[in-house]
Design an enzyme around this catalytic site. Structure first.
Site, short mmCIF file in Angstrom:
data_model
loop_
_atom_site.label_atom_id
_atom_site.label_comp_id
_atom_site.label_asym_id
_atom_site.label_seq_id
_atom_site.Cartn_x
_atom_site.Cartn_y
_atom_site.Cartn_z
N ARG A 82 0.15 -164.38 -8.24
CA ARG A 82 -0.82 -165.22 -8.96
C ARG A 82 -1.99 -164.44 -9.55
NH1 ARG A 82 0.83 -167.45 -4.61
NH2 ARG A 82 2.30 -169.16 -4.83
N ARG B 202 -11.02 -169.46 -31.87
CA ARG B 202 -9.99 -168.42 -31.79
C ARG B 202 -8.93 -168.60 -32.86
NH1 ARG B 202 -9.07 -165.98 -25.72
NH2 ARG B 202 -7.53 -164.60 -26.61
#
Ligand SMILES: NC(=O)c1ccc[n+]([C@@H]2O[C@H](COP(=O)([O-])OP(=O)(O)OC[C@H]3O[C@@H](n4cnc5c(N)ncnc54)[C@H](O)[C@@H]3O)[C@@H](O)[C@H]2O)c1
Ligand SMILES: [Zn+2]
Length: 365
Positions: free
Chosen positions: A126, A247
């Site tokens: 993770r 973005r």
């Protein structure tokens, strides 16, 4: 040697970015300085065969000098290596070598290496820390900034990925010396993109410095990288997870550019397609009534930087249009074009009539 340093702050991470000659031979100390000594008992260097042959020994020696013995994982150069297969091989390698949460992955190479290594770093246990030494201009001014990582699945680029910001990005313009001219020029398209969308001042700097940039003069290249890092870092800080739309502005030239890439079967470099795509987008901006977005200046600049400004019949309109449609059907849902009212005045427009796209295509054919 002068080193420029900057930090990107996002809600979940801080990335230190350094730009300067000699950073690659100094990786060991830089890592220790940023991550602290105990972090580095387990480091895995991921690189491709070409970059590995050029720089991996230097990096490994530098790490050993800092007391770190890196493990090394090589991939074949090329887009095909950004695969789930290679991700699996790398997971196995990490598992076989008992790399745990305190491990560090070091990506040495272009965007292919950093996208793959970053994706694995973001998903292994993770998320473990990672560091990038980008070695292409494309990756120094674009791919290594912003924490986007990805692998490809058959028929679809970059659809499997994660946001995972590196702890440290070391950009050594010295590495660019071995980069072929064509790849260097292709990378410049992203610099022109950042300038056209975000900064008239930077665009004018390109116009004044085009000869020095094209000749790869070290001072010009250093300044170009620093400026791009500042611009892209600002965008990332304001929109770290691609939610506000800012973005998306980084896609200027990319909607048509991606379609061109597919239509020419990837025989042109990404940056070359983006150069043509930006010009087409500028024409599109004019035909939807946004004014005169510096088309002639854009064309002249791309030309002086050695980038293509036309398709020379290589990609017929039907191929371009079906590639745009495929993207739209596939995932995007709608096709949003980033257009310009003027330099540094971007606008996002959905649903552009096909007829206008055809005209834009004609203007670059
Ligand atoms: N994550 C992002 O935000 C982001 C942004 C832009 C692009 N990308 C991805 O980046 C990839 C393209 O990256 P790229 O243009 O760096 O290509 P690349 O990583 O394929 O590198 C291009 C070629 O140059 C070689 N090379 C690299 N550095 C070299 C050096 N210093 N000297 C000599 N040869 C060298 C490589 O071995 C390779 O053959 C694409 O997969 C794209 O999707 C990601
Ligand atoms: Zn791009």
């Amino acid at each position: 040697v002068f080193t420029h340093q900057l930090a990107i702050q996002t809600p979940r991470a801080t990335t230190i970015i350094k730009v300067g000659q000699g950073l690659v031979p100094a990786v060991g100390n830089e890592l220790l300085g940023t991550l602290g000594p105990d972090a580095l008992s387990r480091a895995v260097l991921v690189t491709d065969a070409t970059v590995g042959a050029l720089y991996a020994d230097t990096v490994s020696d530098s790490l050993r000098g800092g007391g770190i013995t890196p493990l090394r994982f090589d991939i074949e150069p090329g887009e095909g290596s950004k695969s789930l297969d290679n991700a699996s091989r790398l997971y196995r390698f990490l598992s076989d070598n008992r790399i745990a949460r305190d491990g560090v992955i070091i990506a040495l190479g272009g965007g292919v290496v950093s996208d793959l290594a970053g994706f694995v770093a973001g998903t292994w246990m993770r998320g473990v820390r990672w560091v990038v030494c980008p070695t292409t201009l494309e990756s120094q001014i674009d791919a290594a900034i912003g924490g986007k990582t990805a692998v490809n699945i058959p028929g679809a680029k970059n659809l499997v990925g994660a946001f995972h910001h590196p702890a440290l990005v070391l950009m050594d313009p010295g590495c660019l010396k071995t980069l072929p001219d064509r790849d260097f020029r292709a990378g410049l398209a992203e610099s022109v993109k950042h300038a056209a969308v975000f900064s008239t001042e930077f665009f004018e700097w390109h116009e004044r410095s085009a000869a020095a940039i094209a000749a790869r003069e070290p001072a010009a290249v250093q300044e170009l990288i620093e400026w791009n890092v500042r611009i892209k870092a600002g965008v990332i800080e304001r929109d770290p997870y691609e939610r506000t739309g800012e973005r998306m502005l980084l896609n200027f030239g990319h909607t048509i550019g991606h379609a061109i890439e597919q239509a020419v079967n990837f025989e042109l470099r990404h940056g070359e397609c983006v150069a043509i795509g930006m010009l087409a987008a500028a024409h599109l901006s004019r035909s939807v009534g946004l004014g005169e977005p510096a088309i002639d200046r854009l064309r002249a600049l791309l030309d002086r930087l050695g980038l293509p400004t036309g398709l020379r019949q290589r990609a017929p309109f039907n191929k371009i249009m079906s590639a745009i449609q495929r993207d739209k059907k596939g995932v995007a849902g709608t096709t949003r074009f980033v257009l310009l009212e003027d330099l540094a005045r971007p606008v996002i427009r959905p649903d552009i009539p096909e007829d206008l796209i055809r005209q834009a295509h004609e203007s670059v054919t």
